[in-house]
Design a protein around this motif. Structure first.
Motif, PDB file in Angstrom:
ATOM      1  N   ARG A  45       3.594   4.298  -3.827  1.00  0.00           N
ATOM      2  CA  ARG A  45       3.796   5.033  -4.801  1.00  0.00           C
ATOM      3  C   ARG A  45       2.934   5.515  -5.885  1.00  0.00           C
ATOM      4  NH1 ARG A  45       9.790   5.539  -5.136  1.00  0.00           N
ATOM      5  NH2 ARG A  45       9.397   6.776  -6.770  1.00  0.00           N
ATOM      6  N   LEU A  46       2.100   4.526  -6.215  1.00  0.00           N
ATOM      7  CA  LEU A  46       1.129   4.444  -7.138  1.00  0.00           C
ATOM      8  C   LEU A  46      -0.092   5.546  -6.739  1.00  0.00           C
ATOM      9  CD1 LEU A  46       0.958   1.189  -8.870  1.00  0.00           C
ATOM     10  CD2 LEU A  46       1.970   3.181  -9.722  1.00  0.00           C
ATOM     11  N   LYS A  47      -0.540   5.084  -5.489  1.00  0.00           N
ATOM     12  CA  LYS A  47      -1.678   6.028  -5.189  1.00  0.00           C
ATOM     13  C   LYS A  47      -2.847   5.895  -5.947  1.00  0.00           C
ATOM     14  CE  LYS A  47       0.868   9.170  -2.162  1.00  0.00           C
ATOM     15  NZ  LYS A  47       0.880   8.629  -0.814  1.00  0.00           N
ATOM     16  N   GLU A  48      -3.235   4.641  -6.216  1.00  0.00           N
ATOM     17  CA  GLU A  48      -4.400   4.576  -7.475  1.00  0.00           C
ATOM     18  C   GLU A  48      -5.303   3.882  -6.637  1.00  0.00           C
ATOM     19  OE1 GLU A  48      -4.883   5.071 -10.815  1.00  0.00           O
ATOM     20  OE2 GLU A  48      -3.185   6.486 -10.451  1.00  0.00           O
ATOM     21  N   PRO A  49      -6.735   3.908  -6.762  1.00  0.00           N
ATOM     22  CA  PRO A  49      -7.718   3.126  -6.082  1.00  0.00           C
ATOM     23  C   PRO A  49      -7.884   1.547  -6.632  1.00  0.00           C
ATOM     24  CG  PRO A  49      -8.674   4.681  -7.861  1.00  0.00           C
ATOM     25  CD  PRO A  49      -7.075   4.865  -7.676  1.00  0.00           C
ATOM     26  N   ALA A  50      -7.287   1.541  -7.940  1.00  0.00           N
ATOM     27  CA  ALA A  50      -7.373  -0.005  -8.428  1.00  0.00           C
ATOM     28  C   ALA A  50      -5.956  -0.116  -9.137  1.00  0.00           C
ATOM     29  CB  ALA A  50      -8.482   0.072  -9.273  1.00  0.00           C
ATOM     30  N   VAL A  51      -5.510  -1.294  -9.102  1.00  0.00           N
ATOM     31  CA  VAL A  51      -4.122  -1.577  -9.820  1.00  0.00           C
ATOM     32  C   VAL A  51      -4.055  -3.199 -10.110  1.00  0.00           C
ATOM     33  CG1 VAL A  51      -2.732  -0.104  -8.245  1.00  0.00           C
ATOM     34  CG2 VAL A  51      -3.073  -2.341  -7.582  1.00  0.00           C
TER      35      VAL A  51
END
Length: 159
Positions: free
Chosen positions: A53-59
């Motif tokens: 859902r986020l599709k972020e490289p860093a969370v």
């Protein structure tokens, strides 16, 4: 006026039944985290779903303090599964060791802040947050299914 008062009483009684049903479901959520083998698989699935859902490289990942070791044991495989599903490189997942989700509710403290389990993932800047806790999922399902629940429990109501 009496007819309206009667309708209000009926609606209030129906609302009480629906709310007690949700309370029972909330208490049942506590059983989910008791079976560590099943809960570990669930946590991994919740992390993968959150990453998709986020599709972020860093969370940034937050969990209950009680779940920390289970979460840390599935982070790498969850990141790898996400990377394979989304055709990207595995994201960097930083577990927040300073702020934890509230602990599970107890019999003594049933009205304070509590969390039955699950995870919350956020982009590193904190602007995008995906709450994937068991309680949040119950709330979503309950709101979505509320008309069906009311119909099954209370039948059709004449307007």
């Amino acid at each position: 006026m009496q007819l309206n008062a009667s309708r209000i009483k009926v609606l209030q009684a129906q609302d009480d039944v629906v709310n007690s049903m949700k309370d029972v479901a909330s208490k049942e959520l506590l059983n989910v985290s008791r079976d560590h083998h099943v809960y570990k698989k669930l946590l991994k699935g919740l992390i993968v779903q959150s990453l998709l859902r986020l599709k972020e490289p860093a969370v940034l990942l937050r969990c209950r303090e009680a779940d920390l070791s289970l979460v840390e044991s599935v982070i790498d495989s969850a990141a790898q599964e996400y990377a394979e599903k989304d055709n990207v490189s595995p994201p960097e997942i930083l577990v927040d060791h300073k702020v934890y989700l509230p602990p599970a509710p107890t019999h003594n403290q049933s009205h304070g802040l509590s969390c039955s389990g699950g995870v919350v993932l956020a982009s590193r800047d904190g602007k995008i947050v995906f709450e994937n806790t068991l309680d949040a999922r119950l709330d979503v399902v309950f709101r979505k299914k509320l008309p069906e629940i009311r119909k099954l429990l209370c039948g059709q109501i004449a307007a």
